[in-house]
Design a protein around this motif. Structure first.
Motif, PDB file in Angstrom:
ATOM      1  N   MET A   1       0.851  -1.206   0.000  1.00 26.18           N
ATOM      2  CA  MET A   1       0.000   0.000   0.000  1.00 26.18           C
ATOM      3  C   MET A   1       0.883   1.251   0.000  1.00 26.18           C
ATOM      4  O   MET A   1       1.730   1.416   0.872  1.00 26.18           O
ATOM      5  N   HIS A   2       0.664   2.120  -1.007  1.00 28.89           N
ATOM      6  CA  HIS A   2       1.452   3.354  -1.060  1.00 28.89           C
ATOM      7  C   HIS A   2       0.945   4.345  -0.009  1.00 28.89           C
ATOM      8  O   HIS A   2      -0.161   4.196   0.497  1.00 28.89           O
ATOM      9  N   LYS A   3       1.759   5.353   0.226  1.00 33.13           N
ATOM     10  CA  LYS A   3       1.360   6.403   1.174  1.00 33.13           C
ATOM     11  C   LYS A   3       1.401   7.750   0.461  1.00 33.13           C
ATOM     12  O   LYS A   3       2.045   7.907  -0.576  1.00 33.13           O
ATOM     13  N   VAL A   4       0.701   8.718   1.057  1.00 30.86           N
ATOM     14  CA  VAL A   4       0.697  10.062   0.498  1.00 30.86           C
ATOM     15  C   VAL A   4       0.752  11.043   1.672  1.00 30.86           C
ATOM     16  O   VAL A   4       0.200  10.766   2.740  1.00 30.86           O
ATOM     17  N   THR A   5       1.451  12.161   1.460  1.00 34.01           N
ATOM     18  CA  THR A   5       1.498  13.177   2.516  1.00 34.01           C
ATOM     19  C   THR A   5       0.410  14.209   2.260  1.00 34.01           C
ATOM     20  O   THR A   5       0.373  14.823   1.180  1.00 34.01           O
ATOM     21  N   LEU A   6      -0.480  14.369   3.210  1.00 27.35           N
ATOM     22  CA  LEU A   6      -1.583  15.323   3.043  1.00 27.35           C
ATOM     23  C   LEU A   6      -1.044  16.748   3.121  1.00 27.35           C
ATOM     24  O   LEU A   6      -0.136  17.029   3.907  1.00 27.35           O
ATOM     25  N   LYS A   7      -1.623  17.624   2.289  1.00 24.50           N
ATOM     26  CA  LYS A   7      -1.013  18.947   2.139  1.00 24.50           C
ATOM     27  C   LYS A   7      -1.259  19.875   3.333  1.00 24.50           C
ATOM     28  O   LYS A   7      -0.388  20.624   3.731  1.00 24.50           O
ATOM     29  N   ARG A   8      -2.453  19.821   3.910  1.00 20.64           N
ATOM     30  CA  ARG A   8      -2.761  20.765   4.997  1.00 20.64           C
ATOM     31  C   ARG A   8      -2.278  20.245   6.352  1.00 20.64           C
ATOM     32  O   ARG A   8      -1.589  20.944   7.093  1.00 20.64           O
ATOM     33  N   SER A   9      -2.637  19.007   6.650  1.00 22.49           N
ATOM     34  CA  SER A   9      -2.284  18.449   7.959  1.00 22.49           C
ATOM     35  C   SER A   9      -0.859  17.912   7.992  1.00 22.49           C
ATOM     36  O   SER A   9      -0.287  17.731   9.067  1.00 22.49           O
ATOM     37  N   GLY A  10      -0.301  17.623   6.805  1.00 20.18           N
ATOM     38  CA  GLY A  10       1.052  17.071   6.746  1.00 20.18           C
ATOM     39  C   GLY A  10       1.123  15.609   7.168  1.00 20.18           C
ATOM     40  O   GLY A  10       2.218  15.041   7.289  1.00 20.18           O
ATOM     41  N   LEU A  11      -0.017  14.959   7.376  1.00 18.92           N
ATOM     42  CA  LEU A  11      -0.018  13.555   7.804  1.00 18.92           C
ATOM     43  C   LEU A  11       0.372  12.648   6.646  1.00 18.92           C
ATOM     44  O   LEU A  11      -0.055  12.886   5.498  1.00 18.92           O
ATOM     45  N   ASN A  12       1.146  11.621   6.962  1.00 17.94           N
ATOM     46  CA  ASN A  12       1.562  10.661   5.945  1.00 17.94           C
ATOM     47  C   ASN A  12       0.623   9.449   6.060  1.00 17.94           C
ATOM     48  O   ASN A  12       0.749   8.660   6.989  1.00 17.94           O
ATOM     49  N   VAL A  13      -0.313   9.341   5.120  1.00 24.03           N
ATOM     50  CA  VAL A  13      -1.386   8.338   5.262  1.00 24.03           C
ATOM     51  C   VAL A  13      -1.356   7.343   4.108  1.00 24.03           C
ATOM     52  O   VAL A  13      -0.887   7.649   3.003  1.00 24.03           O
ATOM     53  N   SER A  14      -1.903   6.156   4.373  1.00 25.33           N
ATOM     54  CA  SER A  14      -2.048   5.171   3.301  1.00 25.33           C
ATOM     55  C   SER A  14      -3.039   5.721   2.265  1.00 25.33           C
ATOM     56  O   SER A  14      -3.928   6.512   2.599  1.00 25.33           O
ATOM     57  N   ARG A  15      -2.884   5.294   0.998  1.00 31.85           N
ATOM     58  CA  ARG A  15      -3.737   5.822  -0.079  1.00 31.85           C
ATOM     59  C   ARG A  15      -5.208   5.486   0.141  1.00 31.85           C
ATOM     60  O   ARG A  15      -6.092   6.080  -0.450  1.00 31.85           O
ATOM     61  N   ILE A  16      -5.456   4.481   0.993  1.00 27.48           N
ATOM     62  CA  ILE A  16      -6.839   4.111   1.293  1.00 27.48           C
ATOM     63  C   ILE A  16      -7.002   4.056   2.806  1.00 27.48           C
ATOM     64  O   ILE A  16      -6.119   3.572   3.522  1.00 27.48           O
ATOM     65  N   GLY A  17      -8.127   4.576   3.282  1.00 30.88           N
ATOM     66  CA  GLY A  17      -8.403   4.552   4.715  1.00 30.88           C
ATOM     67  C   GLY A  17      -9.399   3.456   5.063  1.00 30.88           C
ATOM     68  O   GLY A  17     -10.266   3.099   4.254  1.00 30.88           O
ATOM     69  N   PHE A  18      -9.254   2.924   6.266  1.00 33.16           N
ATOM     70  CA  PHE A  18     -10.162   1.888   6.775  1.00 33.16           C
ATOM     71  C   PHE A  18     -11.373   2.591   7.389  1.00 33.16           C
ATOM     72  O   PHE A  18     -11.242   3.409   8.289  1.00 33.16           O
TER      73      PHE A  18
END
Ligand code: SF4
Ligand code: SF4
Length: 347
Positions: A1-18
């Motif tokens: 599963m790839h990850k992406v860094t969210l632009k506003r919160s800066g959180l590094n999250v998986s491309r899909i959320g549970f």
């Protein structure tokens, strides 16, 4: 599963959320197992809601052995006032057994008066703001099914994340809300990626969303096989081809003018028919047990209420998508009766 860094919160999250809504329907052992399996497949973003009964508690138990800093926990409150929202935040922390929650959202801010209400001096937002200052939550978000409400919230500075329905059937409102979020640098989470259960083709549904920059879909998971399929789609993601586009068009045509977004603008019905729930009948019949569908629960009750539709037409006047609700009520009642008869005949 790839990850992406969210632009506003800066959180590094998986491309899909549970999505933690469906685990309410299974027992604790199975829920914990499916959450752990999702984490082992690379998902680090888990969403639920204070109102999803046992969900937060199951998640708390499932994550106990995982390093907290690797997880992004999101939850939400339906509270509209400060006091209740603060109680919910404390309860969520307790159930997750954690010192902080990454994203806390105002849940289902349904219309503009509710948006005003939560933002009042003693509204729920003030509790989230205070909790953020105290380090109990890290980011403040909002979820809504209302197009105009989500657009209004997306233009405000106070929200860092937005959760809104987005899938290839109901794509225009999602596109508009996403565009508004992009302008205002708000992170966008897509709910109902499978059209609230109306879509069968997970491959197309997720490839459609994952190919749109800035969209992180959340999917409600109940079985290990569901998350395995979706993780595999993400791992081997490809662009949509002409053939895929044609198939999307075919599915959209097939669903046609019967796609209910469950925005609830059609309510209240003078006969108390819960129209959005009735319009979700196909999903209940597909996913819920016979007891839940044909027993004395909310599904049977809603269908019975629908038999009393007086065809006053008030709902159709209010539906922003011009759905032929009266006709759909009849179709749904007939569908239910057929499914129940087949179940009773043991088919
Ligand atoms: S019937 Fe129309 S107004 Fe009612 S929930 Fe569905 S889409 Fe919204
Ligand atoms: S037409 Fe039927 S469902 Fe619609 S508001 Fe009237 S009674 Fe309710």
């Amino acid at each position: 599963m790839h990850k992406v860094t969210l632009k506003r919160s800066g959180l590094n999250v998986s491309r899909i959320g549970f999505g933690g809504l469906p685990i309410q329907r299974i027992d604790e052992e199975k829920a914990i197992a499916v959450i752990k399996h999702s984490l082992d497949l690379g998902i680090n973003l888990i969403d639920t809601a204070n109102g999803y009964t046992v969900s937060e508690g199951y998640i708390g138990k499932a994550i106990a052995d995982y390093p907290r800093e690797r997880l992004i926990l999101a939850t939400k409150t339906r509270a509209r006032d400060y006091k209740t929202a603060m109680e919910h935040i404390k309860l969520s922390l307790e159930r997750f057994n954690t010192g902080y929650i990454d994203i806390y959202m105002l849940h289902n801010v349904s219309d503009l008066p509710v948006l005003d209400q939560v933002l009042e001096k003693d509204g729920a937002f003030s509790a989230l703001e205070e909790a953020k200052k105290a380090g109990l939550i890290r980011h403040i978000g909002v979820s809504s099914h209302g197009h105009q409400t989500a657009l209004a919230a997306a233009k405000m500075d106070c929200f860092e994340t937005m959760m809104y329905p987005y899938n290839f059937v109901a794509h225009e409102p999602g596109e508009e809300v996403l565009a508004a979020c992009n302008v205002n640098n708000i992170d966008f989470f897509a709910m109902k990626p499978m059209g609230g259960g109306r879509l069968d083709n997970a491959n197309l549904a997720f490839r459609f969303l994952l190919n749109i920059p800035g969209v992180v879909p959340f999917v409600g998971i109940e079985k290990p096989s569901e998350i395995e399929e979706i993780a595999e789609i993400e791992n081997s993601l490809t662009s949509l081809t002409k053939k895929d586009q044609n198939e999307i068009e075919r599915i959209v045509d097939e669903i046609g003018d019967r796609f209910c977004r469950r925005c609830r603008y059609c309510l209240p019905c003078p006969e108390d028919i819960i129209i959005p729930l009735l319009n979700n009948l196909v999903t209940f019949l597909r996913h819920d047990s016979a007891e839940q569908c044909f027993g004395q629960g909310i599904v049977a009750k809603t269908v019975d209420m629908a038999r009393g539709c007086t065809e006053c037409g008030e709902c159709e006047e209010r539906c922003p998508y011009d759905l032929p609700i009266i006709e759909m009520n009849k179709e749904n009642v007939a569908l239910y009766d057929k499914a129940k008869a087949e179940y009773e005949r043991g088919l």
